[in-house]
Design an enzyme around this catalytic site. Structure first.
Site, mmCIF file in Angstrom:
data_model
loop_
_atom_site.group_PDB
_atom_site.id
_atom_site.type_symbol
_atom_site.label_atom_id
_atom_site.label_comp_id
_atom_site.label_asym_id
_atom_site.label_seq_id
_atom_site.Cartn_x
_atom_site.Cartn_y
_atom_site.Cartn_z
ATOM 1 N N ARG A 248 0.850 -1.189 0.000
ATOM 2 C CA ARG A 248 0.000 0.000 0.000
ATOM 3 C C ARG A 248 0.891 1.246 0.000
ATOM 4 N NH1 ARG A 248 -2.547 3.179 4.834
ATOM 5 N NH2 ARG A 248 -3.843 4.607 3.666
ATOM 6 N N HIS B 53 -3.038 11.014 0.622
ATOM 7 C CA HIS B 53 -2.455 10.780 1.949
ATOM 8 C C HIS B 53 -1.843 12.097 2.439
ATOM 9 C CE1 HIS B 53 -1.170 7.306 4.712
ATOM 10 N NE2 HIS B 53 -0.833 8.424 5.334
ATOM 11 N N GLU C 106 -7.796 8.561 6.271
ATOM 12 C CA GLU C 106 -8.131 9.121 7.586
ATOM 13 C C GLU C 106 -8.800 10.496 7.578
ATOM 14 O OE1 GLU C 106 -4.857 9.019 10.307
ATOM 15 O OE2 GLU C 106 -4.593 6.863 10.142
ATOM 16 N N ASN D 284 -7.747 2.064 9.826
ATOM 17 C CA ASN D 284 -6.494 2.317 10.532
ATOM 18 C C ASN D 284 -6.787 2.344 12.014
ATOM 19 O OD1 ASN D 284 -5.426 2.668 8.013
ATOM 20 N ND2 ASN D 284 -4.798 4.795 8.306
ATOM 21 N N TYR E 195 -4.840 2.139 16.053
ATOM 22 C CA TYR E 195 -3.610 2.073 16.848
ATOM 23 C C TYR E 195 -3.839 1.895 18.338
ATOM 24 C CZ TYR E 195 -1.069 3.731 12.700
ATOM 25 O OH TYR E 195 -0.514 3.836 11.443
ATOM 26 N N GLU F 196 -3.771 0.174 8.276
ATOM 27 C CA GLU F 196 -2.622 0.563 9.105
ATOM 28 C C GLU F 196 -2.790 0.030 10.515
ATOM 29 O OE1 GLU F 196 -1.606 4.756 9.295
ATOM 30 O OE2 GLU F 196 -1.866 4.974 7.129
#
Ligand SMILES: *[C@@H]1O[C@H](CO)[C@@H](O)[C@H](O)[C@H]1NC(C)=O
Ligand SMILES: *[C@@H]1O[C@H](CO)[C@@H](O)[C@H](O)[C@H]1NC(C)=O
Ligand SMILES: *[C@@H]1O[C@H](CO)[C@@H](O)[C@H](O)[C@H]1NC(C)=O
Ligand SMILES: *[C@@H]1O[C@H](CO)[C@@H](O)[C@H](O)[C@H]1NC(C)=O
Ligand SMILES: *[C@@H]1O[C@H](CO)[C@@H](O)[C@H](O)[C@H]1NC(C)=O
Length: 493
Positions: A97, A142, A187, A329, A331, A398
């Site tokens: 990606r 991005h 995002e 994504n 985290y 991600e």
């Protein structure tokens, strides 16, 4: 006889596994690795590339970047792309990606002028990936908006949605014969908040409580235009799929009380649901709880109407359903309580959400102040998506761990092993997750943190002009997982 033996073996397996049906990643499951253009390419003003908002921001406001650095050279991937693809290949992933730099392809941002060197650069990457049996998965946006489009107001000006569609059409036309997985935006939440709420990211515009909402509407329309353009003009001949990558924390109610549960749901809806609902829910539109909340708070602040723009019925219809997959994504996690985060500006997004966010002091820290290691939050999130949004096809685009650049990066290995364990658990729970994309291939330019945070499986020496790469322990760990299709120490479900 054979049949009896087979049934017996199946029975033993069933007993031994209990609820935990699988210990290995299913055959459809794929592993990948990700990067983004501004963070790795460098060559910011070479071969006809135009200026983007990160070029301008890092040059104009060096003190807004932790180490006063820029992405002018970054990992020098503009020159070292071949070497990078060799690293990708060595990991054994099935896809890579990466993102296209809008201003490298269209130097002014507008589609009337295409930069041949940019076309060549991405053609080279795509062709070399395919020669090595690695699928390209391409992000269109991005975070590196062409500066001329920012000068028009960037993602707060509705006209930018059309220019994004034009850019997308150029990209599909040039590369869509070989690229079959497209991500429109990376995002929305980070884009709109970091750009227009707190101004921590380029172009550094702080318009709390106003800018982020304008941005979200333009971004959703831009995404939908790019999706419909693919549908109308390319899908039949190119046969690819288009999605969007949405990031989110997991929020867990701190107590069992009703009011904290309500606050937690509101926090999730105003983070993840904000752009998820308009695209992925059956009815479309911003989440009701978000609309009601911002309207109520805006009126009490004497604004004439809600600071969250309205989506008209035809806009709602135009945006709803514009996905073939969800890019996710994720985290980290927070605990949520009813009550205001203090101190907070008024008006502001945080004030509108109106919850207290906390971390557990026992959670393992990382080098980033915002990232704590909370693997169970990943499983909760994936299951929440399954239940709320009718179990969509999810590609994790991600997941990663920042440290200071240790070569023997045990903490990163632990992080990925635990998060992958919870991902495997969520597959056992019935979640339709089919890809895991680790962030990131190499250490790189981590936006406002400059080069102070390292997410790479490969170390990069940024003091050396030839930017040598070195594998960290985590690179061989990830290789092992991909090769074995299983996790060390996977026992509990
Ligand atoms: C809104 O206006 C009313 C009436 O003029 C005033 O009493 C109130 O203090 C104002 N509220 C805010 C938050 O400014
Ligand atoms: C697996 O468990 C062993 C023994 O506890 C430990 O040494 C090792 O670090 C673990 N591996 C991972 C990837 O967590
Ligand atoms: C360059 O080296 C110095 C000294 O070792 C170190 O403090 C600094 O972080 C390095 N810079 C980068 C960008 O890696
Ligand atoms: C910089 O990297 C190159 C390539 O790996 C290496 O040959 C050279 O010794 C390095 N220079 C320094 C000063 O570390
Ligand atoms: C993969 O399997 C090999 C052979 O069983 C083992 O030595 C290695 O530790 C495994 N690696 C991982 C990351 O599971």
């Amino acid at each position: 006889m054979y049949l009896k033996i087979i049934i017996f073996i199946a029975f033993i397996k069933f007993i031994r596994n209990g609820d935990c049906q699988i210990h290995e990643f299913p055959s459809y499951f794929e592993f990948g690795i990700s990067t983004s253009a501004y963070q790795i390419e460098g060559a910011w003003n070479e071969d006809g590339k135009g200026e983007n908002i990160w070029d301008r921001f890092t040059h104009e406001y060096p003190n807004r970047i932790a180490d006063r650095s820029t992405g002018d050279i970054a990992c020098d991937s503009y020159r070292q792309w071949e070497n990078d693809i060799n690293l990708v290949k060595d990991l054994g992933v099935t896809y890579y990606r990466f993102s296209i730099s809008w201003s490298r392809l269209l130097p002014t941002g507008f589609s009337n002028k295409i930069n041949p060197a940019g076309v060549r650069y991405y053609n080279n990457i795509i062709d070399k990936l395919l020669q090595n049996d690695i699928e390209p998965m391409v992000t269109l946006y991005h975070w590196d908006l062409p500066q001329p489009l920012q000068d028009l107001g960037g993602l707060t000006n509705p006209v930018i949605a059309k220019y994004f569609r034009d850019y997308a059409i150029v990209v599909y036309t040039l590369f869509g014969d070989r690229v079959k997985k497209w991500i429109t935006f990376n995002e929305p939440w980070s884009i709109c908040l970091s750009t227009y709420e707190n101004g921590n990211h380029a172009p550094g515009i702080a318009m709390p409580g106003i800018g982020c909402y304008l941005c979200s509407k333009v971004l959703l329309l831009a995404h939908a235009k790019a999706y419909h353009a693919y549908d109308k003009r390319f899908r039949k001949t190119q046969n690819g799929i288009v999605g969007i990558t949405i990031s989110t924390f997991w929020y867990e109610s701190k107590t069992l009380s009703e009011k904290d549960a309500v606050a937690t749901e509101r926090a999730l809806q105003m983070n993840f649901g904000w752009c998820m609902n308009p695209i992925f829910s059956n009815k479309g539109d911003f989440p009701k709880v978000m609309k009601d909340r911002i309207e109520f708070v805006s009126k009490s602040q004497n604004f004439s109407e809600s600071r969250l723009p309205t989506l008209t019925p035809s806009e709602i219809k135009y945006i709803q359903g514009t996905y073939d997959f969800l890019g996710l994504n994720h985290y980290t996690t927070r605990f949520i309580e009813e009550g205001n985060l203090t101190p907070s500006q008024v008006p502001s997004f945080d004030d509108d959400v109106g919850v207290k966010m906390e971390v557990d002091p026992k959670w393992e820290k990382s080098a980033a102040h915002w990232l704590f290691v909370v693997p169970w939050g990943f499983r909760r999130l994936l299951n929440w998506i399954r239940v709320k949004y009718n179990n969509p096809l999810v590609f994790v685009t991600e997941n990663g761990y920042p440290d200071k650049g240790e070569l023997n990066d045990e903490a990163r290995i632990r992080y990925h092993n635990q998060y992958l364990t919870e991902l495997l658990n969520s597959i056992n729970d019935g979640c339709n997750v089919q890809r895991y994309t680790l962030w990131s291939l190499t250490d790189n330019m981590e936006w406002s943190s400059g080069y102070t945070l390292k997410f790479g499986l490969y170390y990069v020496d940024f003091n050396n002009s030839s930017r040598p790469r070195l594998p960290k322990s985590s690179a061989s760990y990830y290789k092992g997982v991909i090769n074995n299709r299983s996790l060390p120490n996977f026992t509990n479900c």
